[in-house]
Design a protein around this motif. Structure first.
Motif, short mmCIF file in Angstrom:
data_model
loop_
_atom_site.label_atom_id
_atom_site.label_comp_id
_atom_site.label_asym_id
_atom_site.label_seq_id
_atom_site.Cartn_x
_atom_site.Cartn_y
_atom_site.Cartn_z
N SER A 112 2.23 -0.62 -13.25
CA SER A 112 1.04 -0.86 -14.06
C SER A 112 0.21 -1.98 -13.43
CB SER A 112 1.47 -1.27 -15.48
OG SER A 112 0.36 -1.58 -16.26
N ALA A 113 -1.12 -1.83 -13.50
CA ALA A 113 -2.02 -2.86 -12.97
C ALA A 113 -3.39 -2.70 -13.60
CB ALA A 113 -2.13 -2.75 -11.46
N GLY A 114 -4.15 -3.77 -13.63
CA GLY A 114 -5.52 -3.73 -14.13
C GLY A 114 -6.49 -3.32 -13.04
N THR A 115 -7.53 -2.60 -13.42
CA THR A 115 -8.48 -2.08 -12.43
C THR A 115 -9.30 -3.17 -11.75
OG1 THR A 115 -10.12 -1.70 -14.17
CG2 THR A 115 -8.70 0.16 -13.56
N ASN A 116 -9.33 -4.39 -12.29
CA ASN A 116 -10.09 -5.47 -11.67
C ASN A 116 -9.22 -6.39 -10.81
OD1 ASN A 116 -12.56 -4.72 -12.71
ND2 ASN A 116 -12.30 -5.90 -14.57
N GLU A 117 -7.99 -6.01 -10.57
CA GLU A 117 -7.09 -6.86 -9.80
C GLU A 117 -7.35 -6.72 -8.30
OE1 GLU A 117 -2.98 -6.52 -10.85
OE2 GLU A 117 -3.48 -6.31 -12.97
N ILE A 118 -7.13 -7.79 -7.59
CA ILE A 118 -7.39 -7.82 -6.14
C ILE A 118 -6.46 -6.87 -5.37
CG2 ILE A 118 -5.85 -9.78 -5.65
CD1 ILE A 118 -8.13 -10.82 -3.78
N MET A 119 -5.30 -6.60 -5.91
CA MET A 119 -4.34 -5.73 -5.22
C MET A 119 -4.35 -4.30 -5.76
SD MET A 119 -1.19 -8.38 -4.62
CE MET A 119 -1.23 -9.28 -6.16
N PHE A 120 -5.32 -3.96 -6.59
CA PHE A 120 -5.34 -2.66 -7.27
C PHE A 120 -5.34 -1.48 -6.31
CE2 PHE A 120 -7.47 0.88 -9.44
CZ PHE A 120 -6.59 1.05 -10.49
N ASP A 121 -6.21 -1.49 -5.29
CA ASP A 121 -6.31 -0.34 -4.38
C ASP A 121 -4.99 -0.08 -3.66
OD1 ASP A 121 -8.89 0.08 -5.13
OD2 ASP A 121 -9.79 -0.80 -3.35
N GLY A 122 -4.33 -1.12 -3.21
CA GLY A 122 -3.04 -0.96 -2.55
C GLY A 122 -1.99 -0.40 -3.48
N LEU A 123 -2.01 -0.86 -4.73
CA LEU A 123 -1.06 -0.36 -5.73
C LEU A 123 -1.27 1.12 -6.00
CD1 LEU A 123 -1.16 -3.33 -8.24
CD2 LEU A 123 0.79 -2.64 -6.86
N VAL A 124 -2.53 1.53 -6.10
CA VAL A 124 -2.84 2.94 -6.36
C VAL A 124 -2.38 3.80 -5.18
CG1 VAL A 124 -4.72 4.62 -6.62
CG2 VAL A 124 -4.74 2.51 -7.97
N THR A 125 -2.70 3.38 -3.97
CA THR A 125 -2.29 4.13 -2.77
C THR A 125 -0.78 4.27 -2.70
OG1 THR A 125 -4.24 3.35 -1.58
CG2 THR A 125 -2.41 4.17 -0.24
N TRP A 126 -0.06 3.18 -2.92
CA TRP A 126 1.41 3.18 -2.86
C TRP A 126 2.00 4.07 -3.94
CZ3 TRP A 126 5.31 0.83 -6.00
CH2 TRP A 126 6.57 0.73 -5.39
#
Length: 140
Positions: A112-126
């Motif tokens: 789980s992560a918030g869409t405004n987080e700095i690491m969001f794109d990496g989390l989605v890809t992973w």
């Protein structure tokens, strides 16, 4: 009274999520240990070598803070600065071919992560790569 591994869920937030993944890899390397039931990762820090740039203006965590924290966590620089050494217990954003996520991960994984987080794109890809490899019923 011992609690069976099949009844344990590991939970971690941010750097704690990184520790959970490191623990799961370490448990897998000791193949005689049983798998946990599940893992819940809240905004896990997946890479100590990657500086995200997405959402840098919206997150309270800054890219310079991540770089500095990563340097402190990894310790002194290696003598050969031209050689990139990535420890599988430290790097999860760029999956290693030798990491068998099916064997490493427990029965289920929640990320789980918030869409405004700095690491969001990496989390989605992973997470999407894990879903593709292991199925949505196991990774969500």
């Amino acid at each position: 009274m011992a609690v069976p591994a099949a009844r344990i869920v590991a939970v971690g937030d941010s750097a704690g999520g990184h520790l959970v993944l490191s623990m799961l890899v370490s448990l897998h390397q000791r193949s005689s240990l049983p798998k946990l039931e599940g893992a819940m990762l809240f905004s896990p820090w997946l890479s100590l070598h990657h500086t995200p740039i997405t959402n840098a203006e919206t997150d309270v965590i800054s890219a310079p803070f991540l770089r500095a924290t990563s340097r402190r966590f990894r310790g002194p620089a290696r003598a050969d600065k031209n050689k990139t050494i990535v420890d599988p217990l430290l790097e999860f954003l760029d999956p290693h071919p030798e990491t068998d996520w099916d064997a490493v991960l427990p029965s289920w994984l929640w990320v789980s992560a918030g869409t405004n987080e700095i690491m969001f794109d990496g989390l989605v890809t992973w997470t999407q790569a894990l879903e593709k490899r292991l199925g949505r019923e196991r990774v969500g």
